[in-house]
Design an enzyme around this catalytic site. Structure first.
Site, PDB file in Angstrom:
ATOM      1  N   CYS A 114       0.808  -1.232   0.000  1.00  0.00           N
ATOM      2  CA  CYS A 114       0.000   0.000   0.000  1.00  0.00           C
ATOM      3  C   CYS A 114       0.834   1.273   0.000  1.00  0.00           C
ATOM      4  O   CYS A 114       0.329   2.357  -0.267  1.00  0.00           O
ATOM      5  CB  CYS A 114      -0.925  -0.013   1.205  1.00  0.00           C
ATOM      6  SG  CYS A 114      -1.970  -1.461   1.231  1.00  0.00           S
ATOM      7  N   HIS A 255      -3.504   6.832   2.509  1.00  0.00           N
ATOM      8  CA  HIS A 255      -3.862   5.551   1.897  1.00  0.00           C
ATOM      9  C   HIS A 255      -5.226   5.139   2.440  1.00  0.00           C
ATOM     10  O   HIS A 255      -5.489   5.241   3.633  1.00  0.00           O
ATOM     11  CB  HIS A 255      -2.804   4.499   2.246  1.00  0.00           C
ATOM     12  CG  HIS A 255      -3.249   3.105   1.947  1.00  0.00           C
ATOM     13  ND1 HIS A 255      -3.754   2.746   0.722  1.00  0.00           N
ATOM     14  CD2 HIS A 255      -3.303   1.986   2.726  1.00  0.00           C
ATOM     15  CE1 HIS A 255      -4.081   1.465   0.748  1.00  0.00           C
ATOM     16  NE2 HIS A 255      -3.825   0.978   1.953  1.00  0.00           N
ATOM     17  N   ASN A 285      -9.875  -0.780  -0.261  1.00  0.00           N
ATOM     18  CA  ASN A 285      -8.416  -0.664  -0.246  1.00  0.00           C
ATOM     19  C   ASN A 285      -7.861  -1.165  -1.583  1.00  0.00           C
ATOM     20  O   ASN A 285      -7.955  -2.355  -1.882  1.00  0.00           O
ATOM     21  CB  ASN A 285      -7.868  -1.509   0.919  1.00  0.00           C
ATOM     22  CG  ASN A 285      -6.350  -1.454   1.042  1.00  0.00           C
ATOM     23  OD1 ASN A 285      -5.664  -0.988   0.137  1.00  0.00           O
ATOM     24  ND2 ASN A 285      -5.830  -1.943   2.154  1.00  0.00           N
TER      25      ASN A 285
HETATM   26  N1  ACO Z   1     -17.623  -9.779   9.157  1.00  0.00           N
HETATM   27  C1  ACO Z   1     -18.026 -10.084  10.416  1.00  0.00           C
HETATM   28  N2  ACO Z   1     -17.158 -10.381  11.398  1.00  0.00           N
HETATM   29  C2  ACO Z   1     -15.852 -10.381  11.107  1.00  0.00           C
HETATM   30  C3  ACO Z   1     -15.355 -10.080   9.817  1.00  0.00           C
HETATM   31  C4  ACO Z   1     -16.324  -9.771   8.820  1.00  0.00           C
HETATM   32  N3  ACO Z   1     -15.971  -9.454   7.561  1.00  0.00           N
HETATM   33  N4  ACO Z   1     -14.004 -10.134   9.828  1.00  0.00           N
HETATM   34  C5  ACO Z   1     -13.644 -10.464  11.068  1.00  0.00           C
HETATM   35  N5  ACO Z   1     -14.751 -10.622  11.851  1.00  0.00           N
HETATM   36  C6  ACO Z   1     -14.817 -10.963  13.282  1.00  0.00           C
HETATM   37  C7  ACO Z   1     -13.595 -11.700  13.756  1.00  0.00           C
HETATM   38  O1  ACO Z   1     -13.694 -13.067  13.500  1.00  0.00           O
HETATM   39  C8  ACO Z   1     -13.614 -11.377  15.246  1.00  0.00           C
HETATM   40  O2  ACO Z   1     -14.552 -12.222  15.872  1.00  0.00           O
HETATM   41  P1  ACO Z   1     -14.264 -12.783  17.360  1.00  0.00           P
HETATM   42  O3  ACO Z   1     -14.196 -11.562  18.240  1.00  0.00           O
HETATM   43  O4  ACO Z   1     -15.427 -13.653  17.602  1.00  0.00           O
HETATM   44  O5  ACO Z   1     -12.957 -13.509  17.263  1.00  0.00           O
HETATM   45  C9  ACO Z   1     -14.183  -9.947  15.287  1.00  0.00           C
HETATM   46  O6  ACO Z   1     -14.858  -9.766  14.035  1.00  0.00           O
HETATM   47  C10 ACO Z   1     -13.133  -8.875  15.476  1.00  0.00           C
HETATM   48  O7  ACO Z   1     -12.070  -9.125  14.547  1.00  0.00           O
HETATM   49  P2  ACO Z   1     -10.827  -8.159  14.407  1.00  0.00           P
HETATM   50  O8  ACO Z   1      -9.890  -8.716  13.375  1.00  0.00           O
HETATM   51  O9  ACO Z   1     -10.283  -7.875  15.781  1.00  0.00           O
HETATM   52  O10 ACO Z   1     -11.561  -6.843  13.848  1.00  0.00           O
HETATM   53  P3  ACO Z   1     -10.977  -5.401  13.640  1.00  0.00           P
HETATM   54  O11 ACO Z   1     -11.812  -4.420  14.351  1.00  0.00           O
HETATM   55  O12 ACO Z   1      -9.484  -5.365  13.878  1.00  0.00           O
HETATM   56  O13 ACO Z   1     -11.248  -5.137  12.082  1.00  0.00           O
HETATM   57  C11 ACO Z   1      -9.959  -5.111  10.022  1.00  0.00           C
HETATM   58  C12 ACO Z   1     -10.646  -5.964  11.105  1.00  0.00           C
HETATM   59  C13 ACO Z   1     -11.066  -4.307   9.336  1.00  0.00           C
HETATM   60  C14 ACO Z   1      -9.272  -6.009   9.050  1.00  0.00           C
HETATM   61  C15 ACO Z   1      -8.968  -4.129  10.696  1.00  0.00           C
HETATM   62  O14 ACO Z   1      -8.171  -4.845  11.603  1.00  0.00           O
HETATM   63  C16 ACO Z   1      -8.049  -3.429   9.707  1.00  0.00           C
HETATM   64  O15 ACO Z   1      -8.490  -2.585   8.925  1.00  0.00           O
HETATM   65  N6  ACO Z   1      -6.722  -3.679   9.795  1.00  0.00           N
HETATM   66  C17 ACO Z   1      -5.695  -2.940   9.067  1.00  0.00           C
HETATM   67  C18 ACO Z   1      -5.658  -3.243   7.599  1.00  0.00           C
HETATM   68  C19 ACO Z   1      -4.534  -2.467   6.956  1.00  0.00           C
HETATM   69  O16 ACO Z   1      -4.402  -1.270   7.152  1.00  0.00           O
HETATM   70  N7  ACO Z   1      -3.675  -3.129   6.203  1.00  0.00           N
HETATM   71  C20 ACO Z   1      -2.504  -2.470   5.663  1.00  0.00           C
HETATM   72  C21 ACO Z   1      -2.639  -2.170   4.238  1.00  0.00           C
HETATM   73  S1  ACO Z   1      -3.139  -3.549   3.243  1.00  0.00           S
HETATM   74  C22 ACO Z   1      -1.814  -3.945   2.190  1.00  0.00           C
HETATM   75  O17 ACO Z   1      -0.711  -3.528   2.351  1.00  0.00           O
HETATM   76  C23 ACO Z   1      -2.152  -4.831   1.011  1.00  0.00           C
END
Ligand code: ACO
Length: 332
Positions: A114, A255, A285
């Site tokens: 990214c 980003h 993204n």
């Molecule tokens: N729908 C419903 N529930 C979900 C989903 C979904 N799509 N995805 C995960 N969950 C659940 C999980 O299983 C978890 O359940 P549990 O509590 O029973 O275990 C719960 O939701 C919380 O999961 P988290 O992973 O802790 O959720 P979070 O609030 O962190 O959100 C996300 C996830 C959106 C992926 C976030 O962590 C994020 O945006 N991370 C950063 C991404 C990023 O910036 N990446 C860098 C760039 S990408 C690149 O370089 C290609």
């Protein structure tokens, strides 16, 4: 010493829209969860036969035409992508150069996920300032749908396809110059975001046997925390190093990974809402393409004027991150 000026922007998005509602039919998720956790409502998906280079070419054609620079005057093409047309070669940059009729230019891809667009911006700036090149075409293009696992709800809700491009040229006018670009990485966090299979670390027949390993895998929650911490510090550093206050930035173009990350960084830096460019709701993204796509939206909405200062920042797999202070300097 010549300076490097950001002359023009262009972008392309594929026609097909994949909504949150569509995703609820593919994985166990909901529009409410995706909207609340990411701010994403929909993303674009390339056609089956539409390659990363096809999207990059269309974005580049627009950027070249807006810059008023002919393809034959481009002496370097650099493409940021983690979803290249071909696994090893030819590079996506050389395919795009050929599509555009650019001959004899230095052309190569870079892989910084990214943060890719900030990396190519720094490369263009350095080559121009060292008098090695004069007119550089930089591109961020991604067909992330090709490396996304649509059975993994933790990642498939995030990513989309698209491309953006910009023309960077030499200038003697310091007021037009890209002020600063800062990039960095920390490979010890490599396992937070990876496509584990398909490279030289894989067994020969792994591609056939373990296709899932060629898709992106992410430890989202850990990545989130490192992203907010690193980006806030990185942006603070570039502003301080250049004696610029956040309130004097015309457009903060982060980003577009997750609205919550953008909001947390924007709030920590005391950015006003009207400074922050947001496209994450409609494109998701798009990795290396997200910043130029966002700049293009700003330009097409008539809100990006000559001389205005953009602050770019990004964070991605590697881990990599970077920021840049870039005045918009179309050729008069
Ligand atoms: N729908 C419903 N529930 C979900 C989903 C979904 N799509 N995805 C995960 N969950 C659940 C999980 O299983 C978890 O359940 P549990 O509590 O029973 O275990 C719960 O939701 C919380 O999961 P988290 O992973 O802790 O959720 P979070 O609030 O962190 O959100 C996300 C996830 C959106 C992926 C976030 O962590 C994020 O945006 N991370 C950063 C991404 C990023 O910036 N990446 C860098 C760039 S990408 C690149 O370089 C290609």
């Amino acid at each position: 010493m010549p300076y490097a000026a950001f002359r023009s922007i262009g972008a392309y998005v594929p026609q097909k829209v994949l909504t949150n509602e569509d995703l609820t039919k593919m994985v166990d998720t909901s529009d409410e969860w995706i909207t609340k956790r990411t701010g994403i409502k929909e993303r674009r998906i390339a056609a089956e036969d539409e390659k990363t280079s096809d999207m990059g070419t269309k974005a580049a054609q627009i950027a070249l035409s807006r810059a008023g620079i002919a393809a034959e005057d481009i002496d370097m093409v650099v493409c940021a992508t983690i979803s290249p047309d071909y696994f090893c070669m030819p590079s996506t940059a050389t395919v795009i150069a050929a599509n555009l009729g650019i001959k004899n230019a230095t052309a190569f891809d870079i892989s910084a996920a990214c943060t890719g667009f900030i990396y190519v911006l720094e490369i263009a700036k350095a080559f121009i300032e060292s008098k090695t090149k004069k007119n550089v075409l930089i591109i961020g293009a991604e067909k992330l749908s090709a490396i996304t696992d649509y059975t993994d709800r933790g990642t498939c809700i995030l990513f989309g396809d698209g491309a953006g491009a910009a023309v960077i040229t030499a200038t003697e006018d310091k007021s037009e110059a890209i002020v600063d670009v800062h990039t960095a990485s920390d490979g010890s966090f490599g396992d937070l975001l990876m496509t584990p299979n398909g490279g030289s670390g894989s067994k020969h027949d792994a591609l056939d046997k373990e296709a899932a390993g060629c898709y992106m895998q992410m430890k989202g929650n850990e990545t989130f925390k490192v992203a907010v911490r690193t980006l806030t510090q990185d942006v603070r550093d570039i502003l301080e190093a250049n004696g610029i206050q956040s309130e004097s930035i015309d457009h903060f173009v982060p980003h577009q990974a997750n609205y919550r990350i953008i909001k947390a960084v924007g709030d920590a830096l005391k950015m006003r809402e009207d400074q922050v460019v947001l496209t994450v709701a409609k494109y998701g993204n798009t990795s290396g393409a997200s910043i130029p796509m966002a700049i293009n939206d700003l330009y097409e909405s008539g809100e990006l004027k000559a001389g205005e200062m953009m602050l770019l920042d990004a964070f991605g797999g590697g881990l990599t991150w970077g920021s840049a202070l870039v005045p918009f300097a179309p050729l008069k």
